[in-house]
Structure formats: C-alpha cells, structure tokens
Motif scaffolding. Structure first.
Motif, PDB file in Angstrom:
ATOM      1  N   LYS A 101       0.827  -1.203   0.000  1.00 20.74           N
ATOM      2  CA  LYS A 101       0.000   0.000   0.000  1.00 20.74           C
ATOM      3  C   LYS A 101       0.863   1.256   0.000  1.00 20.74           C
ATOM      4  O   LYS A 101       0.516   2.262  -0.632  1.00 20.74           O
ATOM      5  CB  LYS A 101      -0.932  -0.003   1.211  1.00 20.74           C
ATOM      6  CG  LYS A 101      -2.082  -0.994   1.098  1.00 20.74           C
ATOM      7  CD  LYS A 101      -2.961  -0.958   2.335  1.00 20.74           C
ATOM      8  CE  LYS A 101      -4.094  -1.981   2.236  1.00 20.74           C
ATOM      9  NZ  LYS A 101      -4.917  -2.014   3.464  1.00 20.74           N
ATOM     10  N   ALA A 102       1.983   1.210   0.726  1.00 19.55           N
ATOM     11  CA  ALA A 102       2.886   2.363   0.744  1.00 19.55           C
ATOM     12  C   ALA A 102       3.488   2.600  -0.648  1.00 19.55           C
ATOM     13  O   ALA A 102       3.627   3.744  -1.086  1.00 19.55           O
ATOM     14  CB  ALA A 102       3.996   2.145   1.764  1.00 19.55           C
ATOM     15  N   ILE A 103       3.821   1.512  -1.338  1.00 19.98           N
ATOM     16  CA  ILE A 103       4.339   1.648  -2.704  1.00 19.98           C
ATOM     17  C   ILE A 103       3.266   2.229  -3.611  1.00 19.98           C
ATOM     18  O   ILE A 103       3.537   3.103  -4.446  1.00 19.98           O
ATOM     19  CB  ILE A 103       4.843   0.293  -3.240  1.00 19.98           C
ATOM     20  CG1 ILE A 103       6.056  -0.192  -2.435  1.00 19.98           C
ATOM     21  CG2 ILE A 103       5.220   0.405  -4.719  1.00 19.98           C
ATOM     22  CD1 ILE A 103       6.536  -1.584  -2.807  1.00 19.98           C
ATOM     23  N   TYR A 104       2.012   1.772  -3.450  1.00 18.05           N
ATOM     24  CA  TYR A 104       0.905   2.322  -4.238  1.00 18.05           C
ATOM     25  C   TYR A 104       0.758   3.821  -4.009  1.00 18.05           C
ATOM     26  O   TYR A 104       0.494   4.586  -4.943  1.00 18.05           O
ATOM     27  CB  TYR A 104      -0.410   1.628  -3.875  1.00 18.05           C
ATOM     28  CG  TYR A 104      -0.652   0.336  -4.613  1.00 18.05           C
ATOM     29  CD1 TYR A 104      -0.466   0.247  -5.985  1.00 18.05           C
ATOM     30  CD2 TYR A 104      -1.095  -0.805  -3.938  1.00 18.05           C
ATOM     31  CE1 TYR A 104      -0.682  -0.935  -6.662  1.00 18.05           C
ATOM     32  CE2 TYR A 104      -1.311  -2.001  -4.604  1.00 18.05           C
ATOM     33  CZ  TYR A 104      -1.115  -2.054  -5.974  1.00 18.05           C
ATOM     34  OH  TYR A 104      -1.325  -3.227  -6.641  1.00 18.05           O
ATOM     35  N   LEU A 105       0.893   4.259  -2.752  1.00 16.85           N
ATOM     36  CA  LEU A 105       0.798   5.683  -2.439  1.00 16.85           C
ATOM     37  C   LEU A 105       1.843   6.480  -3.211  1.00 16.85           C
ATOM     38  O   LEU A 105       1.538   7.523  -3.809  1.00 16.85           O
ATOM     39  CB  LEU A 105       0.976   5.897  -0.935  1.00 16.85           C
ATOM     40  CG  LEU A 105       0.998   7.352  -0.462  1.00 16.85           C
ATOM     41  CD1 LEU A 105      -0.362   8.006  -0.671  1.00 16.85           C
ATOM     42  CD2 LEU A 105       1.393   7.430   1.008  1.00 16.85           C
ATOM     43  N   THR A 106       3.079   5.985  -3.201  1.00 17.71           N
ATOM     44  CA  THR A 106       4.149   6.703  -3.914  1.00 17.71           C
ATOM     45  C   THR A 106       3.923   6.683  -5.425  1.00 17.71           C
ATOM     46  O   THR A 106       4.206   7.664  -6.111  1.00 17.71           O
ATOM     47  CB  THR A 106       5.527   6.101  -3.584  1.00 17.71           C
ATOM     48  OG1 THR A 106       5.565   4.728  -3.980  1.00 17.71           O
ATOM     49  CG2 THR A 106       5.825   6.200  -2.096  1.00 17.71           C
ATOM     50  N   LEU A 107       3.397   5.569  -5.951  1.00 17.85           N
ATOM     51  CA  LEU A 107       3.119   5.487  -7.391  1.00 17.85           C
ATOM     52  C   LEU A 107       2.043   6.499  -7.792  1.00 17.85           C
ATOM     53  O   LEU A 107       2.155   7.160  -8.833  1.00 17.85           O
ATOM     54  CB  LEU A 107       2.682   4.077  -7.774  1.00 17.85           C
ATOM     55  CG  LEU A 107       3.773   3.000  -7.731  1.00 17.85           C
ATOM     56  CD1 LEU A 107       3.176   1.624  -8.019  1.00 17.85           C
ATOM     57  CD2 LEU A 107       4.884   3.309  -8.725  1.00 17.85           C
ATOM     58  N   GLY A 108       0.993   6.629  -6.967  1.00 20.04           N
ATOM     59  CA  GLY A 108      -0.041   7.616  -7.248  1.00 20.04           C
ATOM     60  C   GLY A 108       0.514   9.027  -7.242  1.00 20.04           C
ATOM     61  O   GLY A 108       0.150   9.871  -8.076  1.00 20.04           O
ATOM     62  N   PHE A 109       1.430   9.286  -6.307  1.00 18.11           N
ATOM     63  CA  PHE A 109       2.067  10.595  -6.219  1.00 18.11           C
ATOM     64  C   PHE A 109       2.888  10.869  -7.477  1.00 18.11           C
ATOM     65  O   PHE A 109       2.902  12.001  -7.991  1.00 18.11           O
ATOM     66  CB  PHE A 109       2.949  10.646  -4.973  1.00 18.11           C
ATOM     67  CG  PHE A 109       2.932  11.973  -4.272  1.00 18.11           C
ATOM     68  CD1 PHE A 109       3.928  12.904  -4.488  1.00 18.11           C
ATOM     69  CD2 PHE A 109       1.913  12.285  -3.386  1.00 18.11           C
ATOM     70  CE1 PHE A 109       3.932  14.119  -3.828  1.00 18.11           C
ATOM     71  CE2 PHE A 109       1.899  13.500  -2.717  1.00 18.11           C
ATOM     72  CZ  PHE A 109       2.907  14.425  -2.940  1.00 18.11           C
ATOM     73  N   TYR A 110       3.567   9.838  -7.981  1.00 22.84           N
ATOM     74  CA  TYR A 110       4.381  10.020  -9.183  1.00 22.84           C
ATOM     75  C   TYR A 110       3.531  10.275 -10.424  1.00 22.84           C
ATOM     76  O   TYR A 110       3.957  10.995 -11.337  1.00 22.84           O
ATOM     77  CB  TYR A 110       5.290   8.809  -9.399  1.00 22.84           C
ATOM     78  CG  TYR A 110       6.675   9.009  -8.819  1.00 22.84           C
ATOM     79  CD1 TYR A 110       7.547   9.948  -9.361  1.00 22.84           C
ATOM     80  CD2 TYR A 110       7.106   8.272  -7.727  1.00 22.84           C
ATOM     81  CE1 TYR A 110       8.808  10.154  -8.830  1.00 22.84           C
ATOM     82  CE2 TYR A 110       8.369   8.465  -7.185  1.00 22.84           C
ATOM     83  CZ  TYR A 110       9.206   9.405  -7.748  1.00 22.84           C
ATOM     84  OH  TYR A 110      10.455   9.608  -7.208  1.00 22.84           O
TER      85      TYR A 110
END
Length: 424
Positions: free
Chosen positions: A301-310
């Motif tokens: 989920k943390a990786i998903y958060l960063t991907l959405g930010f990118y």
C-alpha cells in the motif's frame, strides 16, 4: 545499545557514508566540473556525450558483474568482503579526482567510471545485508532508515561542499576549482569514516570450509545459472521484478526530465544545486514517514501511495514554466523518491531467502541499472506523434500505472513460499 541495534545502525550509517558520493560527485559537482574544467577546451555537446558514455560504461560493467559476484559472495559467505572492496575502490577514486588536471578529460572519465563502479558495486552487497541485520517485521522501518540517513548525510556534506565552492576563502582555498577538488577529498574521508560502524558492528557468517578462488568462482557461476533458471519459472517474483522495472524506469525518467527541463528553461547552475539540496533535506523525514505508513498499512500500500504521487508529478511536470514550479516539483519528488526505493527494497527482501540475498539483489540491481531505457523512448515517440513535448512528458505516468497493475498481481507471502520451495 543492543547487539541488534548496533547491526541496524551500522548498516544504515553506510547509506549515510556513501550517499555523499552520489550527491556531491555524481549528481552535484562532477557533471558541472567535467564541462568547465576537465574538458574545458572541448565542445559542450561533445563533453556531454563523453560524460554520458562514462556513466553508461560504469553501469554496464556493474550490470554484467552483479549477479555473478552476488552468487560468488553467497556461496563463500564473503558479501562483506566484496562490499568493502568496492567501497575502497569508490573512496580511492573520489580522492583521485582531485589530482586530475585541467583538460585531462580522458583521465577524469576513467577515474569517474571506477568510482561509480565502486559506489554501485558496494550497494549490491549493502542491499543484500538487509535480511541479515533485522527481522522481517522490521524490514520497512530499517530499509527506510537507511535511505533517510542517506539523504541527511549526503545533504549535510553537500551543503558544506557548496559553501566550499561558493565561498572558498572561508576554507583557505584559492578559488572555486580548489573548492570542488577539496569536496571530492571530503567525500572520500566522509565515506571512509562513516563506513566504520558497518565494519565493526555488522557481522557475517563465514563459510567454514576453505574454498579456492577458482572453485568459488565455479560454484558461484553454477549457483547463478541455477537461480536464473528457477527465477524464470517463479511467476510471482518475476511479476514483481517486471513491475519494479517499469515504475523505477518512470522514477528515473522523471528525475532526469526535471533537470533537463530546468536547463531548457534557463536555470542557473545555482538553481539546480538549490533544488538538489531541497531534495536531500525533504527526503530525510519523508522517507521515514513513508516507512511508518508501510508499517501501519503494509508495504504494498505504501508503494501504491508513492506510485499515485508520481502519476501526479508526471502530469504537473507537463505544466512547469518557471523556477518556482521547478522547486515545487523537486519538493514533490523528494516526498516519495526515497520512500519508493526503500519500500521496494523491503518488499523484495520479504520474498527472497536470506542465504541467497546477494545473488537475488544482483538481479534486482541488474533491472535497476537498466532503468530509464523505455521512458525517454516513450517521451520522444509521443512528442513526435502529438507535436507536443509536454504530452510526451505526461506520458511517463503510464509507467507508474503499468507498474501498479503488475504489482497488484503479486502476493509477497505466496511468492516467498514459492521461492523458498524452489531454492531447496
């Protein structure tokens, strides 16, 4: 301090130590100094090509060596020895840059290639120590700590180095060129000093059998071939590695795009250095925050958060026009750049056997070094098709979407069981 705490901080401080090279040498002064000093009498376009070739050569050498050296290190229990060997090379070459004279671009490029090999090579074995220094439930926290300390340590020394270059008289230096050379020496000393906790506190279980160099190389090669054959059939792990390749390609493309945009808009070198310092000091707390979020939710989920930010960053970058928007973009990148790298390393560590860590991280870094291949091609193709460079920039968001879709299909617990069963 407990024995485990010493192992953790000794490991994390190595990131503090060698990030000085990444910040001051690779990202900060060497590219600018190469043009202005080492290749002072060379056409600007040619010097850019020379620097590009130097970066490419060092990456290719590490890419080719990483999996085999990882397998040899695992087979012989000599990961720490390999890490220190590469670190010594990087430290020595960083100091050696100060001895290269004006106009000696060939020698500067050669020393820089060796320094990069030392830096990137040591990181393969550094990453591989994560499963050994702490338990799986703390991978997110410890991996995040390493990247966070890297940002802080690299930023502190870089800030000092910027002062040495901009105000050389404060340090008894003759001019800015002397400040840059002194900065290269300071990186070597910083790296060597702060690598000592790793040397003293991080232990490795050595192979009790005495194995000759040739035998160990053969064992490593066989082990590598066995792992490569198996990894092709490990669907979950393969999916993660492909997902990682896509989104890390996007991450690296965004970083390079921001710098190119800044230069195209007409920013001064001072503006780019300020943006780099901004990334370092925002990246420190931001990486720790992402690691905490990963512990509260889970790593994926943390990786998903960063991907959405990118995705948001890629879209906003298409509308960047002035210096203030460039700084805003740098700050946004700083919020997630360390987090996505740290959590990807942690997530991968949860899926691989600790006794094969250097070997598996050899493949991981293999893909990481081949990043920024598809991104520039996509930008160029979309820009030509739409006659808009801004549309080309926004298209990078596709890499984060593809990476997220592939990541969704990965169950780290199932993959870990599959990998351990295959490696028995």
């Amino acid at each position: 301090m407990t024995r485990e705490s010493k192992r953790i901080y000794g490991w994390a401080l190595y990131d503090w130590a060698n990030s000085a090279y990444a910040t001051t040498v690779m990202a900060g002064f060497f590219p600018l100094f190469f043009k202005a000093f080492y290749s002072a009498d060379t056409d600007a376009t040619l010097s850019t090509a020379q620097l590009g070739v130097a970066n490419a050569v060092s990456s290719i050498i590490v890419v080719l060596l990483a999996p085999l050296l990882g397998a040899i290190a695992d087979a012989g229990g000599i990961r720490k020895r390999f890490l220190l060997l590469f670190a010594f090379l990087g430290i020595l070459m960083s100091a050696a840059l100060a001895l290269v004279g004006k106009g000696q671009w060939e020698l500067a490029a050669f020393v820089y290639v060796l320094g990069n090999i030392g830096f990137m090579g040591s990181n393969i074995f550094y990453d591989a120590f994560l499963p050994s220094v702490t338990s799986e439930d703390r991978f997110d926290k410890v991996s995040g700590l390493g990247y966070a300390l890297g940002y802080l340590g690299g930023g502190i020394l870089f800030a000092l180095n910027v002062a040495m270059v901009q105000q050389p008289e404060w340090f008894g230096l003759a001019d800015a060129a002397a400040g840059v050379k002194a900065s290269f020496i300071s990186v070597a000393l910083w790296w060597m000093l702060f690598a000592l906790p790793f040397v003293l506190w991080v232990k490795e279980k050595r192979n009790t059998r005495k194995i000759g160099t040739v035998t160990l190389t053969v064992l490593g090669y066989r082990r590598l071939m066995r792992t490569f054959h198996k990894i092709k059939h490990l669907r979950g792990l393969f999916l993660f590695l492909v997902a990682y390749w896509f989104y890390i390609d996007g991450v690296d493309t965004i970083i390079r795009m921001a710098v190119d945009y800044g230069m195209a808009i007409g920013f001064e070198a001072g503006d780019l250095i300020k943006a780099l310092l901004l990334v370092q000091f925002i990246g420190f707390p931001a990486t720790i925050l992402v690691a905490k979020l990963a512990q509260m939710w889970d790593t994926k989920k943390a990786i998903y958060l960063t991907l959405g930010f990118y995705v948001l960053i890629a879209i906003m970058a298409a509308f960047m026009h002035d210096v203030s928007s460039f700084y805003l973009l740098a700050a946004m990148i700083a919020l997630v750049q360390g987090g996505i790298q740290a959590m990807s390393r942690s997530y991968y560590s949860k899926m691989i056997p600790a006794e094969y860590a250097a070997e598996f991280f050899g493949f991981y870094n293999f893909l990481g070094k081949f990043a920024t291949v598809l991104g520039p091609l996509l930008i160029g193709a979309v820009a030509l098709a739409t006659e808009s460079s801004r549309a080309g920039i926004a298209s990078v968001a596709v890499f984060f979407v593809i990476g997220a879709v592939l990541l969704y299909m990965v169950d780290e617990k199932a993959v870990a069981e599959e990998v351990r069963g295959a490696m028995r």
